[in-house]
Design a protein around this motif. Structure first.
Motif, short mmCIF file in Angstrom:
data_model
loop_
_atom_site.label_atom_id
_atom_site.label_comp_id
_atom_site.label_asym_id
_atom_site.label_seq_id
_atom_site.Cartn_x
_atom_site.Cartn_y
_atom_site.Cartn_z
N ALA A 209 -17.56 21.72 19.34
CA ALA A 209 -17.45 21.87 17.89
C ALA A 209 -16.08 21.39 17.45
N THR A 210 -15.88 21.27 16.16
CA THR A 210 -14.54 20.95 15.64
C THR A 210 -14.01 22.14 14.87
N LEU A 211 -12.74 22.44 15.10
CA LEU A 211 -12.07 23.55 14.43
C LEU A 211 -10.69 23.12 13.98
N PRO A 212 -10.16 23.75 12.95
CA PRO A 212 -8.80 23.41 12.51
C PRO A 212 -7.75 24.02 13.41
N LEU A 213 -6.66 23.32 13.57
CA LEU A 213 -5.50 23.81 14.31
C LEU A 213 -4.26 23.50 13.48
N LYS A 214 -3.41 24.50 13.30
CA LYS A 214 -2.16 24.31 12.55
C LYS A 214 -1.02 24.17 13.55
N VAL A 215 -0.38 23.00 13.55
CA VAL A 215 0.66 22.69 14.52
C VAL A 215 2.01 22.59 13.80
N ALA A 216 2.99 23.33 14.30
CA ALA A 216 4.36 23.24 13.77
C ALA A 216 5.18 22.32 14.66
N VAL A 217 5.90 21.39 14.05
CA VAL A 217 6.79 20.48 14.78
C VAL A 217 8.20 20.68 14.25
N LEU A 218 9.14 21.03 15.15
CA LEU A 218 10.54 21.22 14.81
C LEU A 218 11.36 20.12 15.46
N GLY A 219 12.57 19.88 14.95
CA GLY A 219 13.42 18.83 15.52
C GLY A 219 14.88 19.25 15.58
N PHE A 220 15.58 18.82 16.64
CA PHE A 220 16.96 19.23 16.86
C PHE A 220 17.80 18.03 17.32
N VAL A 221 19.07 18.00 16.87
CA VAL A 221 20.01 16.96 17.32
C VAL A 221 21.24 17.63 17.94
N PRO A 222 22.01 16.89 18.74
CA PRO A 222 23.22 17.47 19.33
C PRO A 222 24.25 17.80 18.25
N PRO A 223 24.90 18.96 18.33
CA PRO A 223 25.96 19.29 17.37
C PRO A 223 27.09 18.27 17.35
N GLN A 224 27.21 17.49 18.43
CA GLN A 224 28.30 16.50 18.53
C GLN A 224 28.20 15.37 17.51
N ILE A 225 27.12 15.30 16.74
CA ILE A 225 27.08 14.26 15.71
C ILE A 225 28.28 14.38 14.77
N MET A 226 28.79 15.60 14.62
CA MET A 226 29.93 15.79 13.74
C MET A 226 31.20 15.17 14.31
N ASP A 227 31.25 15.01 15.62
CA ASP A 227 32.38 14.33 16.25
C ASP A 227 32.12 12.83 16.34
N TRP A 228 30.92 12.47 16.77
CA TRP A 228 30.61 11.07 17.02
C TRP A 228 30.56 10.25 15.73
N ASP A 229 30.13 10.88 14.64
CA ASP A 229 30.05 10.17 13.36
C ASP A 229 30.87 10.89 12.30
N ALA A 230 32.05 11.33 12.71
CA ALA A 230 32.90 12.09 11.79
C ALA A 230 33.17 11.32 10.50
#
Length: 701
Positions: A209-230
């Motif tokens: 059968a077909t049923l609905p599924l609710k999928v959450a997608v989260l995303g993360f970057v390294p905190p060092q972006i503040m140093d690398w692209d200051a």
């Protein structure tokens, strides 16, 4: 969970007829789903594409095939096969999609796309039907206005205004869970996406059968972006730790009915104690309650261990992770299915989740879940997929425009080949010119400065460091090679494409730090970590450089006239390898002063070099290192090996070994080593499963 088995939600796969449930009406009827119903969902993922669309090298102007095949057009063929194998699929990208090739620089810097245009990489990803994506650190390289425009997103940052109207952008949600606006404190992008999908399930009766599924997608970057692209981000953004951010938003997504939570972590696997400032926090992210699957990246490695015939071994840095928490065969990290699909479109991550309906919710069945990082020759280990022809047509205009740009002349010729095939055994042919350009820039900057403090530094020696960025990190085809075959009788006229081959990262800006001799010694010791410790008494084969994953941290130093010299003793432990460190023939005193020309990544603390944390920076230039190299090349009347490519500042301490020592590099390059006079390179050996040739290294020479 808010499933309801209404006629709209419940339908048999057409080939199996129709199924009906008595008493299934609208509303919350989740109890109507039979206990033990199962669903298989294949989470397909790419990471670190770096604007590699076609199997093409813009620096070498060469089509790539066979073991050199790469690019999203090739991955598309693997995606098509994976979709055919699995009824229910999601296709996700883990960031660093937009920067990394000359195509990316062309569309962002040389001929920036307008609001009406869509980046070539996003055009391709739209055509493949990606479901969601996260950001990587390199998405910030071209600045926040460019990011806002190309994502068609108001970032909520003061002074960053998205062009009016609808700009060309991804047709799928792009999320980030740990970067906020310094102006508002709010996330610059949705912290997660809730994807509502209808998927095929298998009922306890064996029917579908077909049923609905609710999928959450989260995303993360390294905190060092503040140093690398200051230069782009200071005062505009703030970055939170990945664990803290995940704890907040996983719970929030679950509260909104998410049945499945997938984390896109643009970071590698590091077993060090957790810190909110960790660059590679994925292992700790897996401990957050409610995370069902983890897609990792940034390190450009393969996880779990490849499965195709003749597959390369797991990278040494991953093999060293604690087995109690990391199962590198099954792809489990703290019990969470985890994948990393290398880089440049050379693999596809496949997490095949089996979910069972238990106690009124979907529960991942870990014993029935499989994880694979599928390569482009996954079927037999030798037959590479044919890249998707439709994608080549889709981005052909951008491709041809980039080639035309790459061929523009620089106006100077070289009489020698500048390569990095043997940069790890002393060759500086592709590094010296970068260091010369950086020294020239910093000396001129100080000499022409009106700042009294800077002017007072005029008598301090200016030295420089640069790493062989393209020295095997991304495979046996990933080596700098400018002007192959050039000679005094047949000089090579350099082109626009060549500075990017010499200095890969167009986003780095040149900076200078003022250090002591003791800092220099520590800096060199950290660079020397790239080498494995060689046991002179061992009769087994020892790999001189076990992992290329952090080759960008192998800084090679240079002073004018080759006045700075040092040796590396690879028989000693990390931290005790640098000997005979001299400047102008004299031992470098701990209290001696030096000014080091480098980049903003290193000067700001990138790579965790002791004492180099931003506090010693004396020059912050707006000019990119790559542009500085290009400008320096244009100023030269000609480049010669004697003046620009033969000053070897470092060597190994001579050591006789009982067994063989090898260096992995591109096949067929022994003649290059011989032409360079590298006596340590004595023979070319077999090619390993990753395509590297194993060159014999005699450390006694």
């Amino acid at each position: 969970m808010r499933f309801s088995l209404t006629p709209l939600h419940l339908a048999l796969v057409s080939a199996l007829g129709t199924l009906s449930f008595a008493g299934c009406n609208s509303g919350d009827k989740s109890n109507d789903i039979p206990e033990g119903t199962t669903m298989e969902v294949a989470v397909l993922s790419t990471t670190d594409l770096h604007q590699n669309l076609l199997s093409y090298d813009y620096y070498q102007l060469a089509n790539l095939s066979g073991s050199g095949t790469l690019g999203l057009a090739a991955t598309a063929s693997v995606i098509k096969a994976a979709r055919a194998e699995n009824r229910n699929t999601l296709l996700l990208d883990n960031g660093d999609a937009t920067q990394g090739t000359l195509l990316g620089d062309f569309q962002a810097l040389a001929q920036p796309v307008s609001c009406a245009q869509t980046l070539a990489i996003y055009k391709a990803m739209n055509s493949l039907g990606f479901d969601a994506a996260g950001l990587g650190n390199h998405e910030f390289n071209y600045g926040l206005p460019f990011l806002s425009q190309t994502l068609n997103a108001d970032l909520g940052v003061a002074g960053v205004v998205k062009p009016a109207g609808t700009c060309g952008a991804p047709s799928y949600p792009v999320v980030n869970s740990n970067v906020t606006s310094a102006t508002s404190g709010n996330p610059i992008l949705p912290p997660y996406a809730l994807l509502n999908r209808n998927f095929v399930v298998k009922l306890p009766t064996g029917e579908y059968a077909t049923l609905p599924l609710k999928v959450a997608v989260l995303g993360f970057v390294p905190p060092q972006i503040m140093d690398w692209d200051a230069k782009n981000l200071n005062g505009k953004l703030a970055v939170n730790g990945v664990v803290e951010s995940a704890q907040k938003y996983v719970a929030e997504a679950r509260g909104k009915g998410a049945d499945l939570v997938i984390a896109l972590s643009h970071g590698g696997l590091d077993a060090s104690p957790y810190s909110p400032k960790m660059e590679n926090g994925s292992l700790h992210l897996s401990t957050v309650a409610g995370v069902d699957a983890l897609v990792t990246g940034h390190s450009h490695l393969v996880f779990p261990a490849p499965r195709e015939p003749n597959a390369p071994k797991l990278d040494a840095s991953l093999a060293a992770l604690p087995a109690a928490t990391v199962d590198s065969a099954k792809g489990m990290v703290n019990g969470v299915p985890t994948v990393m699909a290398q880089s440049w479109g050379r693999r596809l991550g496949i997490i095949k989740l089996t979910l069972a309906w238990q106690g009124g919710k979907w529960v991942v069945q870990k014993d029935k879940t499989t994880v694979e990082s599928r390569g482009l020759a996954w079927q037999d280990g030798k037959t590479f997929v044919t890249p998707d022809a439709d994608m080549a047509k889709l981005v052909d205009a951008e491709h041809q425009a980039t080639i035309a740009y790459a061929k523009q002349p620089l106006g100077v010729a070289t009489d020698f080949e500048m390569s990095a095939y043997f940069a790890l055994v002393g060759d500086v042919s592709a590094i010296q010119i970068v260091n010369q350009a950086q020294i020239d820039y910093v000396k001129n900057f100080i000499a022409t400065s009106t700042d009294a403090t800077l002017k007072s530094y005029a008598g301090i020696p200016v030295i420089s460091c640069s790493a062989p960025f393209k020295a095997g990190r991304n495979g046996a085809g990933d080596f700098t090679d400018v002007a192959p075959g050039a000679s005094s009788t047949s000089p090579f006229a350099l082109q626009v494409r060549n500075p990017g081959d010499l200095y890969l990262y167009g986003n780095n800006n040149i900076q200078a730090v003022k250090i002591k001799g003791s800092d220099l010694k520590n800096w060199l010791e950290t660079s020397a970590k790239q080498f494995g410790r060689v046991d002179p008494t061992s009769t087994t084969t020892q790999d001189l450089v076990p992992s290329y994953s952090t080759i960008y941290n192998f800084d090679v130093f240079y002073a004018e006239g080759n006045a700075l010299t040092y040796q590396i003793d690879v028989t000693q432990p990390v931290g005790s390898r640098i000997v005979n460190l001299r400047y102008q023939g004299q031992p470098v005193a701990d209290g001696a002063d030096f000014i080091v020309a480098t980049n903003d990544y290193r000067a700001g603390g990138g790579g965790a070099f002791p004492g180099i944390d931003g506090s010693k920076t004396i020059i912050k230039s707006p000019d990119a290192n790559q542009a500085v190299v290009a400008a320096y090349l244009r100023k030269q009347t000609a480049l010669t090996r004697a003046a620009n490519g033969a000053a070897r500042s470092w060597s190994f301490v001579k050591t006789a070994t009982a067994g063989p020592v090898v260096l992995r590099s591109a096949p067929g390059k022994l003649a290059v080593a011989q032409q360079l006079g590298l006596a340590t390179v004595t023979a070319e050996g077999t090619v390993d499963a990753s395509g590297y040739a194993r060159y014999s290294i005699d450390l006694s020479k």
